[in-house]
Design an enzyme around this catalytic site. Structure first.
Site, PDB file in Angstrom:
ATOM      1  N   GLU A 182      87.899  35.248 -23.184  1.00 35.95           N
ATOM      2  CA  GLU A 182      87.952  36.718 -23.157  1.00 35.95           C
ATOM      3  C   GLU A 182      88.956  37.215 -24.210  1.00 35.95           C
ATOM      4  O   GLU A 182      89.986  36.565 -24.438  1.00 35.95           O
ATOM      5  CB  GLU A 182      88.435  37.130 -21.755  1.00 35.95           C
ATOM      6  CG  GLU A 182      88.663  38.605 -21.533  1.00 35.95           C
ATOM      7  CD  GLU A 182      89.285  38.882 -20.148  1.00 35.95           C
ATOM      8  OE1 GLU A 182      89.774  37.931 -19.475  1.00 35.95           O
ATOM      9  OE2 GLU A 182      89.271  40.054 -19.733  1.00 35.95           O
ATOM     10  N   LYS A 198      82.510  43.951 -19.591  1.00 37.03           N
ATOM     11  CA  LYS A 198      83.137  43.536 -18.319  1.00 37.03           C
ATOM     12  C   LYS A 198      83.030  44.630 -17.259  1.00 37.03           C
ATOM     13  O   LYS A 198      83.489  45.755 -17.464  1.00 37.03           O
ATOM     14  CB  LYS A 198      84.601  43.179 -18.574  1.00 37.03           C
ATOM     15  CG  LYS A 198      85.322  42.570 -17.375  1.00 37.03           C
ATOM     16  CD  LYS A 198      86.741  42.163 -17.768  1.00 37.03           C
ATOM     17  CE  LYS A 198      87.466  41.422 -16.669  1.00 37.03           C
ATOM     18  NZ  LYS A 198      88.822  41.005 -17.104  1.00 37.03           N
ATOM     19  N   CYS A 247      86.002  36.837 -16.913  1.00 43.69           N
ATOM     20  CA  CYS A 247      87.215  36.638 -16.119  1.00 43.69           C
ATOM     21  C   CYS A 247      87.109  37.128 -14.682  1.00 43.69           C
ATOM     22  O   CYS A 247      86.416  36.546 -13.888  1.00 43.69           O
ATOM     23  CB  CYS A 247      88.417  37.243 -16.851  1.00 43.69           C
ATOM     24  SG  CYS A 247      89.951  36.416 -16.357  1.00 43.69           S
ATOM     25  N   VAL A 289      95.064  34.751 -15.071  1.00 42.31           N
ATOM     26  CA  VAL A 289      96.485  34.770 -14.725  1.00 42.31           C
ATOM     27  C   VAL A 289      96.699  34.415 -13.254  1.00 42.31           C
ATOM     28  O   VAL A 289      97.775  33.952 -12.888  1.00 42.31           O
ATOM     29  CB  VAL A 289      97.133  36.140 -15.051  1.00 42.31           C
ATOM     30  CG1 VAL A 289      97.120  36.380 -16.544  1.00 42.31           C
ATOM     31  CG2 VAL A 289      96.446  37.290 -14.333  1.00 42.31           C
TER      32      VAL A 289
HETATM   33  C1  ACM Z   1      91.373  38.908 -16.011  1.00 38.41           C
HETATM   34  O1  ACM Z   1      90.353  39.442 -15.568  1.00 38.41           O
HETATM   35  N1  ACM Z   1      91.589  38.822 -17.310  1.00 38.41           N
HETATM   36  C2  ACM Z   1      92.370  38.334 -15.118  1.00 38.41           C
END
Ligand code: ACM
Length: 264
Positions: free
Chosen positions: A40, A111, A145, A172
């Site tokens: 990402e 996203k 992510c 994270v």
């Molecule tokens: C994330 O969605 N980059 C933790």
């Protein structure tokens, strides 16, 4: 069908698109694969503190520097590539990924589930979860992510025929790599989670990323998993057609046994 897939892991330098593109080109050197997935926001880094920072690195999904380089690399190596980047579309900014095919076709995912301060700088994705044809017509679903924590993301992609989920990430929280085992096995799909490494600091904000990028099989098997701080591309040869078989036992099928009348 033999299909060689790769998962890339590295440490993008914040706001240094040229350097990050060069790093990814170097990682692909001599690549002999059918599909490689990058993280990402791999072109830009992650810890944005202002809209101006996002604007300074955002690009068109089809005509930006990233699209241009990845089209060249996809053709040169005859390999489909997935990469995350900040997308500018009209006056909006999205946390997006593109699938770039050797024939030059590009497909975009924006996203859908934004994480934490991403909500300050990006618009939530508006294109839905879509499955696209990669090299050899293998069906690849894109998610990014934090989409992992919503099982609907991987389920939707799988119901739409995804054989491989290309999951670009900047993780994270500590749970995703294990959780994706369940996503793969409950949907009987391959998944490739490409995560970044390193700690990024911007003013008061700091994030540390967990590495451990991985390629998973349709039974949740860990086919490859990188170390927390490793840099490189790990490869594995899979048979994507295995993802067409949703059988669990001779009496059970992961998809046709669904009781959708009870799910809403
Ligand atoms: C994330 O969605 N980059 C933790």
């Amino acid at each position: 069908m033999n299909y060689r897939v790769g998962v890339a892991q590295f440490e993008p330098k914040f706001l240094d698109v040229e350097k990050n593109l060069q790093t990814m080109e170097n990682l692909l050197y001599d690549c002999q694969a059918d599909l490689v997935v990058f993280p990402e926001l791999a072109t830009s880094g992650y810890v944005f503190k202002s809209q101006d920072e996002v604007k300074s690195v955002a690009e068109s999904a089809f005509t930006g520097k990233t699209a241009t380089l990845f089209k060249k690399l996809a053709k040169q190596y005859n390999c489909s590539l997935v990469v995350g980047f900040p997308e500018k579309f009209r006056n909006q900014y999205f946390n997006s990924s593109i699938l770039v095919n050797p024939d030059g076709r590009i497909y975009v995912y924006r996203k859908i589930h934004l994480f934490y301060e991403e909500k300050l700088f990006f618009s939530p994705g508006n294109l839905g979860f879509q499955v696209f044809p990669a090299k050899k017509d293998v069906q690849v679903g894109l998610m990014i992510c934090f989409d992992w924590i919503f099982p609907e993301a991987a389920r939707t992609l799988s119901l739409k025929g995804s054989e491989i989920i290309a999951h670009s990430a900047n993780l994270v929280l500590p749970w995703c790599q294990q959780a994706m085992i369940t996503r793969s096995l409950e949907n009987r799909v391959f998944s490739i989670t490409s995560n970044r490494i390193g700690t990024e600091i911007n003013g008061e904000s700091k994030q540390t990323f967990t590495g451990m990028s991985q390629i998973l099989g349709t039974r949740g098997e860990i086919l490859k998993r990188m170390q927390e701080k490793e840099i490189g591309i790990e490869y594995f040869t899979i048979d994507p057609t295995l993802a067409k078989d949703k059988t669990i036992t001779e009496f059970n099928d992961a998809f046709s046994d669904r009781r959708t009348e009870f799910y809403s």
